[in-house]
Write a protein that holds these residues in place. Structure first.
Motif, PDB file in Angstrom:
ATOM      1  N   ARG A   1     -35.930 -46.116 -30.613  1.00 13.47           N
ATOM      2  CA  ARG A   1     -35.143 -46.912 -29.669  1.00 13.47           C
ATOM      3  C   ARG A   1     -33.645 -46.736 -29.917  1.00 13.47           C
ATOM      4  O   ARG A   1     -32.869 -46.563 -28.975  1.00 13.47           O
ATOM      5  CB  ARG A   1     -35.519 -48.395 -29.795  1.00 13.47           C
ATOM      6  CG  ARG A   1     -34.689 -49.312 -28.907  1.00 13.47           C
ATOM      7  CD  ARG A   1     -35.028 -50.785 -29.111  1.00 13.47           C
ATOM      8  NE  ARG A   1     -34.135 -51.630 -28.329  1.00 13.47           N
ATOM      9  CZ  ARG A   1     -34.314 -51.948 -27.064  1.00 13.47           C
ATOM     10  NH1 ARG A   1     -35.373 -51.506 -26.413  1.00 13.47           N
ATOM     11  NH2 ARG A   1     -33.448 -52.711 -26.418  1.00 13.47           N
ATOM     12  N   ALA A   2     -33.251 -46.771 -31.167  1.00 16.84           N
ATOM     13  CA  ALA A   2     -31.826 -46.671 -31.491  1.00 16.84           C
ATOM     14  C   ALA A   2     -31.231 -45.346 -31.050  1.00 16.84           C
ATOM     15  O   ALA A   2     -30.029 -45.256 -30.771  1.00 16.84           O
ATOM     16  CB  ALA A   2     -31.622 -46.861 -32.990  1.00 16.84           C
ATOM     17  N   ALA A   3     -32.068 -44.299 -30.957  1.00 24.81           N
ATOM     18  CA  ALA A   3     -31.577 -42.960 -30.636  1.00 24.81           C
ATOM     19  C   ALA A   3     -31.638 -42.628 -29.152  1.00 24.81           C
ATOM     20  O   ALA A   3     -31.262 -41.517 -28.764  1.00 24.81           O
ATOM     21  CB  ALA A   3     -32.378 -41.917 -31.417  1.00 24.81           C
ATOM     22  N   VAL A   4     -32.080 -43.558 -28.311  1.00 24.64           N
ATOM     23  CA  VAL A   4     -32.284 -43.252 -26.894  1.00 24.64           C
ATOM     24  C   VAL A   4     -31.024 -42.678 -26.246  1.00 24.64           C
ATOM     25  O   VAL A   4     -31.085 -41.699 -25.497  1.00 24.64           O
ATOM     26  CB  VAL A   4     -32.776 -44.502 -26.136  1.00 24.64           C
ATOM     27  CG1 VAL A   4     -32.659 -44.306 -24.626  1.00 24.64           C
ATOM     28  CG2 VAL A   4     -34.223 -44.804 -26.507  1.00 24.64           C
ATOM     29  N   SER A   5     -29.877 -43.265 -26.521  1.00 23.75           N
ATOM     30  CA  SER A   5     -28.644 -42.796 -25.883  1.00 23.75           C
ATOM     31  C   SER A   5     -28.190 -41.442 -26.403  1.00 23.75           C
ATOM     32  O   SER A   5     -27.283 -40.832 -25.829  1.00 23.75           O
ATOM     33  CB  SER A   5     -27.525 -43.830 -26.070  1.00 23.75           C
ATOM     34  OG  SER A   5     -27.824 -45.010 -25.352  1.00 23.75           O
ATOM     35  N   LYS A   6     -28.800 -40.963 -27.479  1.00 25.33           N
ATOM     36  CA  LYS A   6     -28.456 -39.651 -28.036  1.00 25.33           C
ATOM     37  C   LYS A   6     -29.255 -38.522 -27.390  1.00 25.33           C
ATOM     38  O   LYS A   6     -28.963 -37.350 -27.617  1.00 25.33           O
ATOM     39  CB  LYS A   6     -28.698 -39.630 -29.548  1.00 25.33           C
ATOM     40  CG  LYS A   6     -27.965 -40.708 -30.333  1.00 25.33           C
ATOM     41  CD  LYS A   6     -26.473 -40.510 -30.325  1.00 25.33           C
ATOM     42  CE  LYS A   6     -25.790 -41.513 -31.255  1.00 25.33           C
ATOM     43  NZ  LYS A   6     -24.316 -41.423 -31.190  1.00 25.33           N
ATOM     44  N   GLY A   7     -30.310 -38.868 -26.622  1.00 21.15           N
ATOM     45  CA  GLY A   7     -31.064 -37.849 -25.919  1.00 21.15           C
ATOM     46  C   GLY A   7     -32.425 -37.546 -26.521  1.00 21.15           C
ATOM     47  O   GLY A   7     -32.795 -38.045 -27.587  1.00 21.15           O
ATOM     48  N   GLY A   8     -33.182 -36.702 -25.811  1.00 17.76           N
ATOM     49  CA  GLY A   8     -34.558 -36.407 -26.178  1.00 17.76           C
ATOM     50  C   GLY A   8     -34.712 -35.764 -27.537  1.00 17.76           C
ATOM     51  O   GLY A   8     -35.639 -36.085 -28.290  1.00 17.76           O
TER      52      GLY A   8
END
Length: 223
Positions: A48-55
């Motif tokens: 969840r924390a990495a969602v804005s960083k991309g796939g």
């Protein structure tokens, strides 16, 4: 926040982590991928924390320890799983619907600048009922460059027919603020987003908004 001295023509937003809490669907896709690979259950909070960083960043969190070619090979399957039910659990963040309605009531425009590819961004906006309301959608595959390059933000201003200095750009990642600032927009860090453990006060945004409601009030938008 010192916006009241300017005229507001448009508000541009990042998508995942700013307008939409898409993490539940992305975590579910990661869980299914891990089951297909007979891998351990992923750390949902880390994904969840990495969602804005991309796939790719989500794959590194959900399946740690693989080499980069393996992540590249798994990315299409991960995105296909996600696309199959792209808005099953995703919802606008609290206050976002009211914020959008207030922008429209003001007679201003709003749009989306995301690094998410268009084949995923367009159906997500459609499912949320926003595709006909948004004045611009610039996805990650729309131009040859993506955020933090300012070109996608400038292109969104052109599509919306507005001048950058009369616009606000809102995002929950450092690259959003870098892109918006370089494009000449007033930048707002969305502290309600995923942030990935970072302190948005260190991004040099013009303002850090604690909530969508606070942003609506700061822009003096009334429904």
């Amino acid at each position: 926040m010192r916006w009241h001295d300017r005229e507001l023509d448009a508000v541009l937003f990042d998508l995942d982590g700013t307008l939409v809490d898409s993490a539940p669907d992305l975590v579910a896709a990661m869980q299914r991928l891990c089951r297909e690979l007979d891998a351990a259950e992923p750390d949902a909070a880390a994904v969840r924390a990495a969602v804005s960083k991309g796939g790719r960043a989500m794959l590194r969190r959900g399946l740690p320890g693989l080499d980069e070619p393996r992540y590249e090979a798994l990315l299409p399957r991960f995105l296909d799983i996600y696309a199959a039910d792209i808005a099953g659990l995703s919802r606008p963040f609290d206050g976002v619907e009211a914020l959008i309605a207030a922008i429209e009531a003001r007679g201003a425009r709003w749009g989306v600048v995301t690094n998410k590819p268009g084949w995923l961004a367009r159906p997500l906006l459609e499912r949320l009922g926003w595709s006909q309301r948004s004045a611009a959608l610039v996805s990650g595959d729309c131009l040859a460059v993506r955020k933090p390059d300012p070109a996608p933000v400038r292109h969104a201003c052109e599509l919306a027919g507005v001048a950058p200095q009369r616009c606000v750009y809102v995002g929950d990642d450092l690259r959003d603020i870098e892109a918006g600032r370089a494009a000449g927009l007033y930048t707002v860090a969305a502290a309600w987003g995923y942030l990935d453990g970072e302190d948005p006060h260190g991004w040099a945004a013009d303002w850090v908004a604690p909530s969508a409601l606070a942003l609506q009030q700061a822009l003096q938008l009334h429904p």
